[in-house]
Write an enzyme that holds these catalytic residues in place. Sequence first.
Site, PDB file in Angstrom:
ATOM      1  N   ILE A 300      20.296  79.236  15.586  1.00 44.03           N
ATOM      2  CA  ILE A 300      20.660  78.739  14.257  1.00 44.03           C
ATOM      3  C   ILE A 300      21.656  77.589  14.347  1.00 44.03           C
ATOM      4  O   ILE A 300      22.729  77.732  14.931  1.00 44.03           O
ATOM      5  CB  ILE A 300      21.251  79.881  13.404  1.00 44.03           C
ATOM      6  N   GLU A 302      24.348  76.192  13.109  1.00 49.64           N
ATOM      7  CA  GLU A 302      25.329  76.606  12.093  1.00 49.64           C
ATOM      8  C   GLU A 302      25.937  75.445  11.302  1.00 49.64           C
ATOM      9  O   GLU A 302      26.062  75.490  10.099  1.00 49.64           O
ATOM     10  CB  GLU A 302      26.465  77.423  12.729  1.00 49.64           C
ATOM     11  N   ASP A 344      16.101  42.787 -13.553  1.00 51.89           N
ATOM     12  CA  ASP A 344      16.314  41.884 -14.684  1.00 51.89           C
ATOM     13  C   ASP A 344      16.687  40.536 -14.137  1.00 51.89           C
ATOM     14  O   ASP A 344      17.182  40.432 -13.020  1.00 51.89           O
ATOM     15  CB  ASP A 344      17.525  42.364 -15.501  1.00 51.89           C
TER      16      ASP A 344
HETATM   17  P1  ATP Z   1      16.834  39.788 -18.911  1.00 54.84           P
HETATM   18  O1  ATP Z   1      15.814  40.737 -19.438  1.00 54.84           O
HETATM   19  O2  ATP Z   1      16.474  39.210 -17.604  1.00 54.84           O
HETATM   20  O3  ATP Z   1      18.242  40.253 -18.984  1.00 54.84           O
HETATM   21  P2  ATP Z   1      17.216  38.199 -21.263  1.00 54.84           P
HETATM   22  O4  ATP Z   1      18.686  38.288 -21.333  1.00 54.84           O
HETATM   23  O5  ATP Z   1      16.620  36.892 -21.596  1.00 54.84           O
HETATM   24  O6  ATP Z   1      16.656  38.505 -19.839  1.00 54.84           O
HETATM   25  P3  ATP Z   1      17.003  39.777 -23.610  1.00 54.84           P
HETATM   26  O7  ATP Z   1      18.457  39.994 -23.695  1.00 54.84           O
HETATM   27  O8  ATP Z   1      16.069  40.875 -23.937  1.00 54.84           O
HETATM   28  O9  ATP Z   1      16.582  39.326 -22.154  1.00 54.84           O
HETATM   29  O10 ATP Z   1      16.685  38.526 -24.493  1.00 54.84           O
HETATM   30  C1  ATP Z   1      15.356  38.148 -24.798  1.00 54.84           C
HETATM   31  C2  ATP Z   1      15.339  36.799 -25.475  1.00 54.84           C
HETATM   32  O11 ATP Z   1      16.003  36.886 -26.726  1.00 54.84           O
HETATM   33  C3  ATP Z   1      16.063  35.724 -24.720  1.00 54.84           C
HETATM   34  O12 ATP Z   1      15.233  35.060 -23.829  1.00 54.84           O
HETATM   35  C4  ATP Z   1      16.520  34.780 -25.825  1.00 54.84           C
HETATM   36  O13 ATP Z   1      15.486  33.880 -26.142  1.00 54.84           O
HETATM   37  C5  ATP Z   1      16.741  35.707 -26.984  1.00 54.84           C
HETATM   38  N1  ATP Z   1      18.145  36.046 -27.121  1.00 54.84           N
HETATM   39  C6  ATP Z   1      18.978  36.547 -26.190  1.00 54.84           C
HETATM   40  N2  ATP Z   1      20.193  36.774 -26.661  1.00 54.84           N
HETATM   41  C7  ATP Z   1      20.167  36.414 -27.971  1.00 54.84           C
HETATM   42  C8  ATP Z   1      21.120  36.445 -29.019  1.00 54.84           C
HETATM   43  N3  ATP Z   1      22.356  36.882 -28.846  1.00 54.84           N
HETATM   44  N4  ATP Z   1      20.723  35.997 -30.223  1.00 54.84           N
HETATM   45  C9  ATP Z   1      19.474  35.573 -30.413  1.00 54.84           C
HETATM   46  N5  ATP Z   1      18.542  35.523 -29.490  1.00 54.84           N
HETATM   47  C10 ATP Z   1      18.871  35.945 -28.252  1.00 54.84           C
END
Ligand code: ATP
Length: 893
Positions: A300, A302, A344
């Site tokens: 075993i 241990e 992401d």
């Molecule tokens: P990831 O998924 O890689 O983090 P991301 O930050 O672009 O990418 P989301 O945060 O889902 O992903 O944003 C999606 C889209 O929404 C962006 O590409 C942008 O065009 C728009 N977006 C992001 N932030 C804002 C905001 N604060 N106000 C309005 N539109 C936004």
Amino acid sequence: MKEYLATAVDVLDELGSREESGLSADEAAQRLAKDGPNKLDEEKKTPLWVRFFQQMADPMVIMLLVAAAISAITSAVQGEMDIAEVAIILFVVVINSVLGVVQEAKSEEALEALQQMSAAQSRVVRDGKTVHLPSSELVVGDVILLEAGDSVPADCRVLESASMKIEEAALTGESVPVEKHANAISLPAESDDVALGDRKNMCYMGSTVVYGRGRAVVAGTGMDTEMGKIAGALSEAKEELTPLQVKLAELSRILTIMVVIICAVVFVVDLVRHGSAMLAQPKLILDTFMVAVSLAVAAIPEGLVAVVTIVLSLGVTKMAKRQAIVRKLSAVETLGCTQIICSDKTGTLTQNKMTVVRHAAEDVEEHVRAMALCSDAKWDVEAGVAVGEPTEAALVADAAKEGQPKSDLDDEYRRIDEAPFDSGRKMMSVVCETPSDRIVQYTKGAPDEVLKRCTKIRQSDGVVELTDEMREEVLSQNKGMADDALRVLASAERAWDQVPSSNDAAFLEQDLTYLGLSGMIDPVRPEVGPAIKEAHEAGISTIMITGDHIDTAVAIAATLGIIDDRSEAITGAELDRMSDEEFDRNLERYGVYARVQPEHKTRIVEAWKARGQIVAMTGDGVNDAPSIKRADIGVGMGITGTDVTKNVADMVLADDNFATIIGAVEEGRRIYDNIRKFIQFLLSANLAEVFSVFIATVIGFTIFQPVQLLWINLITDLFPALALGMEDAEGDVMKRKPRNASDGVFAGGMGLDCVVQGLVITALVLASFFVGVYFDMGYIHIADMIAGNADEEGVTMAFITLSMVEIFHCFNMRSRRASLFTMKKQNKWLWAAALLALVLTVVVVEVDPLAQMFGFVPLPGEAMAWALVLAFLIIPLMEVYKAIMRRVEKDQS
Ligand code: ATP
């Protein structure tokens, strides 16, 4: 006070706080001292001594104690009270328990430290400033800010709600989120209270914000919360066993059962052989019993399970130093098998430090102002920087540069209502009252989405209908920026005659007037390119998943070496049009998924998992929780991540950095390799012991006493095994393919390795035994040995050789296949452990009365030299074995 029945103003009065400035730091400190931290009571820890005795409830330990008792009784019956055996067994049992307690404490300590590192934070208004504080420091009267993804840290009365929806299933069982408001609630007729689920102006500890944002004042903390009333005490976070621990515990259990059966058989056979003579002679029974116990002890391993746990816990601590906070021990094992990493883009592959570098608008002033007004970021006049979510901060900084600081805009434009950003819609809108008393709505978001909702366009000479050509023009401007890896946002506006009757996004976001585009750079993290290359060499594919535009995504992915061209990218909309079969056929083609919704992530994880791949998935938003849960390794973001995702993640990246995942994978592989190294080390020793005892018993002499084997298994072997667990990664850890998750611990011929090594060690030990007998008698005569005349020298030599073999062999085990002499770095722990093992061996063999208790005798120098030379042979022999195996494995591949 029932805060929900009173108005917000009265509640703030009662709690001695103010909505704008919150509490002062001094006041908060006083209240914290008076009321205590905002934490639920923890369950009382089991006292140390109880834990110590709990360790003894183990079949192996019980068996040893029984052996000790029998040994004591029989020797007492014979009138020669020999307590040595009993003392040593008790000592070993105590060591075993101590080890068990240490092991438990180590892993608890590691987990507790990690829990503290990932402890919840809250955004609190103190002295008029928004600060981040550990949620445990909240006090009654604190004004806190809440947004989608936050866990509600205490019981609060809502002061302001921008469509804030809260999921309170933990308290009410109702899983549909409830929209909150700031108004007082009136008592329903004929009742004297409002049910918890109907208190729509309260939010409670343990629930989560799933949409919108809001502001609230803390009304109850710690055990005074509704949660505290139900929970009573928070049960200790009990760690489940990892798959490896389960397998090893299983192995130990099977070994124990087998051994017990073998021992019983040996015992009965001996009884039958000696017949009634035996019954008359208790000493004979005792001897047979002791052989059986020796076999059991020999077989075993241990210390094994304890060492595995300690090494896993140390690994977790080491990973934390590399910014990867592992929330479950089992993740350490799984990390080493990772084959696919879905990451992401924003913040993980890029720096999330946005700067607006380009505009495309006919009225830049109006466009820039719309962007800034439709942002929650603030302009800090004194510091001259924008504070807030990076995309919005970039827009606010841009506005300041264009002569429109948000601090001024906030004074002139009153925000009346809003439809918060959500990554599904990819837009956000606010409704403002302008300085000229007009009601205007500003919308910003992903250009393709915004443009779909525009019917007009603002040009230098006024607003005109948006024609198809104009649309094309805007889209091509968008593409131009995206191709240069810029993140592009569009702005739009809508004039209202009166305050809109609803703040529903679908209602607001239509019939818009297009204003313009802003393109911002978000530089890639410099360490990510090399990390992706390293991952590739390690047989791990990286996949980018982003909400951003496909052209931006492709441009960035190409710079990072994730894909070569656009044909390897796909959008969420295209994915929606694909059947599962079609997607599965093309799965390997896609390295970039753009404009995805959080739901797509789950589909991507499922598709890869269906192929039997081990998938890691990162996420930060509220809606990422399902995909993180589904992934084999769910990765949460420490900085930008929401509480919701962090809570379901297996690992949290303290720095949000992709490269950290690769570092953690390397650690995972190193730890697993090391665990295999010491398992091999310990098991080959156990096998050698079993073989030796077995052969000796068959021939009819005694080679080891149980206590001697216990000493080697639990004392000599333990430190080298631990030190092997701390070995550095071998040069090729990140050059080979991920190991197969379904592979057992002994995969890749390790079982054979153990047996071969066990046999080699057995040969050395038996040789040493006979040399010892020869030195004593001048000849080897089995009959004399069986009569017990000449085994003390032999036993002593066999023990020295076995102990020394272990000390040499631990160096062999630094690598399963590579020659010991090609290892560049030294493992200082191993040297220390070997030295300690050496000292312990010398002490037990040379120092009386210990040596006497163990049954050792002094040896002539020549015999000692033989014992050492035989032991040393394990190094050249293993070098030969490794060389042969290298050849064989090369031929096979
Ligand atoms: P990831 O998924 O890689 O983090 P991301 O930050 O672009 O990418 P989301 O945060 O889902 O992903 O944003 C999606 C889209 O929404 C962006 O590409 C942008 O065009 C728009 N977006 C992001 N932030 C804002 C905001 N604060 N106000 C309005 N539109 C936004």
